[in-house]
Design a protein around this motif. Structure first.
Motif, PDB file in Angstrom:
ATOM      1  N   UNK A 141       1.472  -7.803 -10.995  1.00 30.14           N
ATOM      2  CA  UNK A 141       2.822  -7.263 -10.862  1.00 30.14           C
ATOM      3  C   UNK A 141       3.516  -7.944  -9.684  1.00 30.14           C
ATOM      4  N   UNK A 142       4.834  -7.899  -9.703  1.00 32.25           N
ATOM      5  CA  UNK A 142       5.615  -8.619  -8.696  1.00 32.25           C
ATOM      6  C   UNK A 142       5.310  -8.159  -7.275  1.00 32.25           C
ATOM      7  N   UNK A 160       9.403 -11.345  -9.802  1.00 30.41           N
ATOM      8  CA  UNK A 160      10.652 -10.733  -9.349  1.00 30.41           C
ATOM      9  C   UNK A 160      10.491 -10.321  -7.897  1.00 30.41           C
ATOM     10  N   UNK A 161      11.561 -10.364  -7.156  1.00 27.72           N
ATOM     11  CA  UNK A 161      11.525  -9.856  -5.792  1.00 27.72           C
ATOM     12  C   UNK A 161      11.752  -8.353  -5.845  1.00 27.72           C
ATOM     13  N   UNK A 286      11.268 -18.360  -9.730  1.00 27.82           N
ATOM     14  CA  UNK A 286      10.358 -18.950  -8.750  1.00 27.82           C
ATOM     15  C   UNK A 286      10.618 -18.317  -7.383  1.00 27.82           C
ATOM     16  N   UNK A 287       9.559 -17.939  -6.705  1.00 27.51           N
ATOM     17  CA  UNK A 287       9.670 -17.371  -5.366  1.00 27.51           C
ATOM     18  C   UNK A 287       8.796 -18.195  -4.426  1.00 27.51           C
ATOM     19  N   UNK A 288       9.396 -18.662  -3.342  1.00 30.64           N
ATOM     20  CA  UNK A 288       8.679 -19.449  -2.342  1.00 30.64           C
ATOM     21  C   UNK A 288       9.030 -18.930  -0.957  1.00 30.64           C
ATOM     22  N   UNK A 289       8.310 -19.390   0.029  1.00 31.17           N
ATOM     23  CA  UNK A 289       8.616 -19.064   1.417  1.00 31.17           C
ATOM     24  C   UNK A 289       9.352 -20.230   2.048  1.00 31.17           C
TER      25      UNK A 289
END
Length: 321
Positions: A141-142, A160-161, A286-289
């Motif tokens: 899960x997100x 998802x954020x 897409x989620x990145x730092x």
């Protein structure tokens, strides 16, 4: 030997060995020592220098009784050769870093829908280009995945954020929306109905994601918005192996992303109930730092994901927006 027409001569390319000799002569100001430094005999070094001077039509070094010193032409060429060799060294270092990344490990986190559709194609494309790259995929899960990203356990996500997330270092790049549907086993009694309603599904046993997840909230709200109580006969799990086994052996129902459901329907494993559920999830992406530099291997996989999804101009937004 200097020529007033030298500037109009065609451009010539020096070999790396020739450039190394020029640098060695400049450093030692002695042809014998330069020959030793470049692992060649003095006659060979003398001939190579002469050939270069004839090629350019100028003299690069003055021959003195006790050594050599560069002419104005020599100083000019040496300056540019030094920059070229520095750039070459940087290129070699970059390639070494790239090779190290491509033979290292990448760990990505992904929610269910893209794990069944987008990710397999991207991994196949990446492995074709970098066979030694080890790729780890965590499906979840997100909220769990975002926590893994923040802790450094994962390189990047397709997720998802969460609404409550406040980390401003997270960068989000939109990919797709997600539509949900209800799935059952082949031959399920409800498949024979031609006008199913939410009320028909309320008393069934549902396999759902845990309470507190985004999808579970959307599911419960779906019934409440239609004046119905959310189903209470529920099994909570996100393990697809358990979900499939339960569905195939019982008359239970499961809320599943439409893209994933179509995959299982096409393979003859599950059926999609003939009812439209107005239960759309927020877009995933897409989620990145922003404070984390991706390895070459992770960048390669990320690029494959973008290509497979056919994103030409990704829209990036920060949580501060």
């Amino acid at each position: 030997m200097e020529d007033s027409h030298a500037a109009r001569r065609p451009r010539h390319q020096l070999k790396t060995r020739q450039m190394a000799l020029l640098m060695a002569i400049d450093e030692s100001r002695n042809l014998h020592q330069a020959a030793l430094a470049t692992h060649m005999s003095q006659p060979a070094a003398s001939k190579m220098l002469k050939d270069m001077e004839e090629l350019f039509g100028v003299t690069f070094f003055e021959r003195l009784p006790r050594g050599m010193r560069p002419t104005i032409y020599g100083e000019t060429l040496i300056r540019h050769v030094r920059m070229a060799l520095d750039n070459l060294a940087q290129g070699q270092s970059a390639i070494a870093a790239l090779q190290a990344g491509l033979s290292g490990q990448v760990r990505m986190g992904v929610i269910l829908t893209p794990s069944m559709t987008l990710v397999p194609q991207a991994i196949a494309a990446t492995k074709a280009e970098a066979p030694r790259l080890s790729i780890g995929v965590e499906v979840g899960t997100s909220d769990v995945l975002v926590d893994g990203l923040k802790r450094g356990r994962l390189d990047f996500l397709i997720a998802r954020i969460p609404a409550q997330e406040e980390d401003l270092n997270l960068v989000y790049e939109d990919l797709s929306e997600e539509t949900e549907c209800a799935v059952v086993r082949l031959g399920h009694p409800l498949l024979a109905h031609t006008a199913l309603t939410l009320q028909d599904l309320g008393s069934s046993v549902w396999i759902l994601s845990p309470r507190g997840s985004i999808l579970r909230h959307q599911f419960d709200m779906l019934f409440r918005r239609n004046g119905l109580a959310a189903p209470i006969n529920v099994i909570e799990t996100t393990a697809m192996s358990v979900i499939k086994a339960l569905l195939q052996q019982t008359d239970f129902l499961h809320l599943m992303p439409l893209e994933v459901a179509r995959y299982y329907a096409a393979s003859g494993e599950l059926s999609i109930l003939p009812i439209e559920l107005p239960c759309n999830m927020d877009s995933y992406g897409l989620i990145m730092r922003s404070d984390h530099v991706l390895t070459p291997g992770a960048s390669l996989l990320l690029g494959a994901i973008r290509r497979v999804h056919m994103i030409e101009k990704p829209g990036v937004k920060n949580l501060t927006a």
